[in-house]
Design a protein around this motif. Structure first.
Motif, PDB file in Angstrom:
ATOM      1  N   ASP A  47       1.346  -1.096   0.164  1.00 38.68           N
ATOM      2  CA  ASP A  47      -0.210   0.140  -0.191  1.00 38.68           C
ATOM      3  C   ASP A  47       0.484   1.155  -0.081  1.00 38.68           C
ATOM      4  O   ASP A  47       2.002   1.584   1.358  1.00 38.68           O
ATOM      5  N   VAL A  66      -4.442   4.207 -12.792  1.00 45.56           N
ATOM      6  CA  VAL A  66      -4.099   3.619 -12.701  1.00 45.56           C
ATOM      7  C   VAL A  66      -3.767   2.354 -12.874  1.00 45.56           C
ATOM      8  O   VAL A  66      -4.389   1.402 -13.858  1.00 45.56           O
ATOM      9  N   GLY A 110      -1.074  -0.922 -11.980  1.00 44.38           N
ATOM     10  CA  GLY A 110      -0.559  -1.671 -11.428  1.00 44.38           C
ATOM     11  C   GLY A 110      -0.036  -2.654 -11.728  1.00 44.38           C
ATOM     12  O   GLY A 110       0.089  -3.059 -13.613  1.00 44.38           O
ATOM     13  N   THR A 113      -5.202  -4.876  -8.545  1.00 43.89           N
ATOM     14  CA  THR A 113      -5.093  -2.607  -7.754  1.00 43.89           C
ATOM     15  C   THR A 113      -5.164  -1.916  -7.244  1.00 43.89           C
ATOM     16  O   THR A 113      -6.748  -2.087  -8.721  1.00 43.89           O
ATOM     17  N   THR A 153      -7.448   1.528  -5.450  1.00 41.08           N
ATOM     18  CA  THR A 153      -6.920   2.941  -4.947  1.00 41.08           C
ATOM     19  C   THR A 153      -7.729   3.960  -4.329  1.00 41.08           C
ATOM     20  O   THR A 153      -9.093   3.500  -4.577  1.00 41.08           O
ATOM     21  N   VAL A 191      -2.706   3.902  -3.463  1.00 42.12           N
ATOM     22  CA  VAL A 191      -2.688   2.802  -4.548  1.00 42.12           C
ATOM     23  C   VAL A 191      -2.171   1.447  -4.102  1.00 42.12           C
ATOM     24  O   VAL A 191      -0.771   0.978  -3.005  1.00 42.12           O
ATOM     25  N   THR A 192      -3.125   0.853  -3.694  1.00 44.92           N
ATOM     26  CA  THR A 192      -2.637  -0.842  -3.169  1.00 44.92           C
ATOM     27  C   THR A 192      -3.017  -2.132  -3.954  1.00 44.92           C
ATOM     28  O   THR A 192      -3.501  -2.245  -5.023  1.00 44.92           O
ATOM     29  N   HIS A 193      -2.310  -3.007  -3.673  1.00 46.08           N
ATOM     30  CA  HIS A 193      -1.872  -4.317  -4.813  1.00 46.08           C
ATOM     31  C   HIS A 193      -1.721  -5.555  -4.084  1.00 46.08           C
ATOM     32  O   HIS A 193      -0.731  -5.498  -2.875  1.00 46.08           O
ATOM     33  N   THR A 194      -2.572  -5.875  -4.603  1.00 47.99           N
ATOM     34  CA  THR A 194      -2.361  -7.733  -3.639  1.00 47.99           C
ATOM     35  C   THR A 194      -2.178  -8.557  -4.908  1.00 47.99           C
ATOM     36  O   THR A 194      -2.815  -8.712  -5.872  1.00 47.99           O
ATOM     37  N   LEU A 214       5.995  -0.685  -9.380  1.00 53.68           N
ATOM     38  CA  LEU A 214       4.622  -1.267  -8.126  1.00 53.68           C
ATOM     39  C   LEU A 214       3.890  -0.305  -8.532  1.00 53.68           C
ATOM     40  O   LEU A 214       2.055  -0.899  -8.876  1.00 53.68           O
ATOM     41  N   GLY A 215       3.463   0.203  -9.663  1.00 53.52           N
ATOM     42  CA  GLY A 215       2.543   1.087 -10.684  1.00 53.52           C
ATOM     43  C   GLY A 215       2.179   2.426 -10.653  1.00 53.52           C
ATOM     44  O   GLY A 215       3.216   3.158 -10.981  1.00 53.52           O
TER      45      GLY A 215
END
Length: 249
Positions: free
Chosen positions: A77, A94, A96, A102, A104, A113-116, A130-131
């Motif tokens: 995050d 955005v 990712g 991804t 936001t 900005v969150t990614h998993t 990462l993005g």
């Protein structure tokens, strides 16, 4: 607690909830990863770039975050701060990494900005983009985009939080105000040179070399004298005629 701190915690809570939910849906397969990968997360460094770092009002600039020395980076995050009076976040921009999800979250002057990773997708290793996302320049001035925090999660759900990660100064150039017309540049005034008044020939009756003017001024006496001479001549001729008639009688 300040409003800014509260918003950051709200964004982080959403990010962690997203990560936990995704890991749970993955059936725990990621949690079974070897523990040897977990200790590598603290070595990951996060930076970001802004291109270009000088734009005109109405143009866009792109923010790109990068991880170096990543090892088993399964989720993260990233929380950025910016001046919403000068920049407008474009949520549609955005992007990712592939192989994950991804999302936001946007607050007042903050964007997270969150990614998993999903399912059996491996964690990210090495140098990884990462993005990226974009801002629209709203006006003119100098401002700063800052990566205020980064939360990194490995496949063993170990979390590392970095603060005051990175910042990039940006220069925005305002467009001219169309309602204000430019002031005219004063030019040097030229003073006209006075010219001499032209003299019309024959307008000065006192000039001796103007015969027409002199004649016009003395015309009356000459006319009188001429008329008198004519009368005298006519009278003399009449007397001569009468004498001739008397002699002939």
């Amino acid at each position: 607690m300040s409003d800014t701190t509260g918003r950051r915690r709200m964004l982080r809570a959403r990010a962690i909830a997203l990560v936990v939910t995704t890991l749970t849906l993955a059936g725990g397969s990621a949690l079974a990863a070897p523990a040897a990968f977990a200790v590598a997360v603290p070595d990951t460094a996060i930076t970001f770039e802004v291109a270009p770092d000088e734009v005109t009002e109405g143009e866009t600039l792109e923010v790109t975050a990068t991880a170096t020395d990543a090892a088993d980076l399964y989720a993260y995050d990233l929380t950025f701060s910016y001046d919403p009076a000068l920049l407008e976040f474009d949520a549609e921009s955005v992007v990712g990494p592939e192989g994950g999800f991804t999302a936001t979250s946007v607050g007042d002057g903050l964007v997270a900005v969150t990614h998993t990773r999903l399912g059996t997708s491996p964690g990210l290793d090495g140098t990884v983009e990462l993005g990226s996302f974009s801002f629209l320049a709203l006006g003119g001035g100098d401002t700063v985009i800052e990566l205020v925090s980064a939360e990194l999660v490995d496949s063993n759900d170990d979390t590392v939080t970095l603060t005051d990660v990175d910042e990039v100064p940006v220069t925005l150039i305002a467009l001219p105000d169309p309602t204000q017309s430019p002031s005219p540049t004063p030019s040097d005034s030229v003073t006209p040179t006075p010219s001499s008044t032209p003299t019309v020939a024959g307008t000065d009756p006192t000039t001796p070399d103007q015969p027409l003017a002199a004649t016009g001024g003395d015309a009356t006496p000459w006319l009188i004298a001429g008329a008198a001479g004519i009368v005298l001549i006519a009278g003399g001729a009449l007397l001569a005629i009468r004498r001739r008639q008397a002699v002939s009688e």
